[in-house]
Write a protein that holds these residues in place. Structure first.
Motif, PDB file in Angstrom:
ATOM      1  N   HIS A 318       0.835  -1.200   0.000  1.00 44.34           N
ATOM      2  CA  HIS A 318       0.000   0.000   0.000  1.00 44.34           C
ATOM      3  C   HIS A 318       0.875   1.258   0.000  1.00 44.34           C
ATOM      4  O   HIS A 318       0.636   2.193  -0.773  1.00 44.34           O
ATOM      5  N   GLU A 490      -2.630   2.306  -6.742  1.00 40.23           N
ATOM      6  CA  GLU A 490      -3.770   2.108  -5.859  1.00 40.23           C
ATOM      7  C   GLU A 490      -4.916   1.452  -6.627  1.00 40.23           C
ATOM      8  O   GLU A 490      -5.294   1.904  -7.701  1.00 40.23           O
ATOM      9  N   VAL A 497      -6.340   2.859   4.218  1.00 36.58           N
ATOM     10  CA  VAL A 497      -5.952   1.539   4.724  1.00 36.58           C
ATOM     11  C   VAL A 497      -5.603   1.675   6.191  1.00 36.58           C
ATOM     12  O   VAL A 497      -4.653   2.377   6.557  1.00 36.58           O
ATOM     13  N   VAL A 512      -6.384  -4.700   1.171  1.00 35.49           N
ATOM     14  CA  VAL A 512      -5.546  -3.745   0.434  1.00 35.49           C
ATOM     15  C   VAL A 512      -5.692  -4.064  -1.050  1.00 35.49           C
ATOM     16  O   VAL A 512      -5.396  -5.182  -1.487  1.00 35.49           O
TER      17      VAL A 512
END
Length: 530
Positions: A318, A490, A497, A512
């Motif tokens: 992430h 993304e 997150v 995620v």
């Protein structure tokens, strides 16, 4: 009606008599919002103690304070020096003490933790045992998880699994990577334990993952029940029991098949971990009690060894996908050290230990993830002596102590700008440690030199995580493979997150989501030094 009212009045009277007595820990500060009867139990939310401790840190209660959940009193520590000494199990007053094998620890696993793990896993295991039983197991297992052992055995398997993962990813589609990584890490540790190819009983990794799925939510509920009601709360639901029983059956069958195949093929194949274990008397599969111990410990190793690494990888991806410039830095490092990935279906060449050690920025990125999202945000221990000193306080035997790892990791006195994701802080720490300095917020006291490098993501001391080397090996390879194969984006732009701590470890809330675009290396000038 009288039969209900009378016991209730007697219970309330007993509670009042118990709670009005001077508490042996009365010298330790407690939140002003503590309720006379319920203590602090009514202040907890769905994230449990982890979020509550973060709230209490903002109130400035100091390095040591206590809370009460009904009749259970917990001492909470968020001081770096005390944390190090507690996790090492030494007397906090003895600045020169060193932990020694066989020596009685000042702090060790509490009985509630042993009850929790025994109830959840359905037997005594390495992650719940204490005393001599734990020491003998630990002595057997630790050498098998050292780098010199796992690197030659495990690295080819990790590389093979990462090649399969990279080839199987859907390009330009949002993929939920947490579930993807749980299957990856589970398949790796299954391969290390049983060898490759996997025995038929555990070859269906997706099914094995489904059987482990209830464990974390159940552990969170069970921890709360045992914390509030003691042994009375020590039970698990039917879904959990059925999944656990099927796991043990499958693992038992896999043990038998693995040993049979190894007897037939002999030294023609690498020795899997389960064969190494059965050569030890305490894990002799021919003895009923030893066989049960072997299966219980394999269940525990699989449980502790795949979820945790997978969640760490998910948080890491992430940040790689959302922080400008980080992905380019990691790509340049991976290309310089490992070179580009082979084209088509050509298998990748496993890196050497020296090459892995050169992935310094990759390692720093993973360490920064572990700081912001520690695997165990709270480590609980208990006082093992009649009068154990903790700072200026004396703890009676059995006092439960919670070490607020997540709070320490976000302490501005330890880490400047603690809420920011900055892998560079770990690169600077290596140089600062050599000079006797480290990163800290302005105006903060510098702790003693022995307490530097405050990284407790895998625990510390005799109870430190067995699988640390395995987890770091998997994580470094996963990041190095993915950044060379894809541009990470993304999957859900703007999605927040956050960690969910309801199951006692950090899990990405809602998962995620990452979008993978094929990496174009034509514009990269690759200088690879093998």
């Amino acid at each position: 009606m009288l039969f209900i009212l009378l016991p209730t009045l007697l219970a309330l009277g007993a509670a009042y008599h118990y709670l009005r007595k001077p508490h042996p820990l009365s010298s330790i500060p407690t939140p002003s919002t503590t309720h006379f009867l319920f203590g602090n139990a009514l202040e907890l939310d769905a994230n449990g103690l982890t979020h509550y401790y973060a709230t209490l840190r903002q109130r400035g209660l100091g390095p040591v304070y206590r809370i009460r959940l009904l009749f259970l009193t917990l001492v909470v520590v968020n001081d770096l020096v005390l944390t190090r000494q507690i996790l090492l199990g030494i007397d906090p007053d003895d600045q020169n003490a060193r932990p020694k094998a066989g020596k009685a620890l000042a702090f060790d696993r509490p009985s509630l933790h042993t009850l929790l793990m025994a109830t959840m896993l359905g037997g005594d295991s390495i992650i719940g045992a204490n005393g001599d039983t734990w020491r003998s197991r630990r002595t057997t297992l630790v050498p098998l998880f050292q780098p010199r052992v796992i690197v030659p055995k495990l690295l080819p398997l990790v590389v093979q699994r990462m090649d399969e993962l990279v080839r199987g990813l859907r390009v330009l589609e949002a993929v939920e990577v947490d579930e993807l990584f749980t299957r990856f890490t589970l398949s790796v540790i299954l391969g290390y334990i049983f060898g490759d190819p996997l025995p038929a009983a555990v070859a269906d990794v997706t099914r094995m993952r489904e059987l482990y799925r209830p464990f974390l939510p159940e552990m969170g509920r069970l921890a709360m029940r045992i914390g509030l009601f003691g042994p009375v709360g020590g039970w698990v639901g039917g879904t959990m029991r059925r999944a656990r029983d099927e796991l043990k059956r499958r693992i038992g069958e896999a043990v038998d098949e693995c040993l049979r195949v190894f007897r037939e093929e002999g030294e023609e194949r690498p020795v899997p971990l389960v064969v190494e274990l059965t050569r030890q008397p305490m894990y002799d599969s021919r003895v009923k009690e030893s066989r049960k111990r072997l299966i219980d410990d394999i269940v525990a190793l699989l449980f502790a060894g795949h979820d945790t690494t997978a969640h760490t990888l998910s948080f890491t991806l992430h940040h790689i996908a959302t922080i400008p410039g980080l992905q380019s830095t990691l790509l340049a490092e991976s290309l310089s050290v490992l070179g580009p990935l082979p084209s088509n279906d050509t298998p990748s060449e496993p890196p050497t230990s020296a090459q892995l050690s050169c992935l310094t920025h990759t390692t720093a990125t993973i360490r920064e993830t572990l700081r912001l999202y520690p695997i165990s945000p709270i480590i609980n221990v208990s006082a093992q002596h009649t009068a154990t000193r903790l700072s200026d306080h004396v703890l009676p035997l059995g006092t439960v102590v919670h070490v607020d790892i997540r709070g320490l990791a976000r302490d501005p006195c330890l880490f400047a700008n603690p809420e920011a994701f900055q892998p560079e802080r770990w690169l600077e720490t290596r140089a600062l440690a050599r000079e006797g300095r480290w990163i800290r917020g302005p105006g903060c006291r510098r702790p003693p030199r022995r307490s530097q490098a405050p990284e407790f993501g895998f625990g510390l001391g005799l109870h430190a995580c067995l699988g640390k080397n395995l987890a770091m090996l998997e994580a470094r390879c996963a990041v190095a493979w993915l950044v060379r194969a894809f541009v990470l984006q993304e999957g859900r732009v703007g999605a927040v997150v956050e960690p969910d701590y309801s199951g006692t470890i950090a899990v990405p809330k809602g998962g995620v989501w990452i979008k993978f675009e094929k990496q174009d290396l034509s514009e990269h000038h690759v200088i690879h030094e093998p």
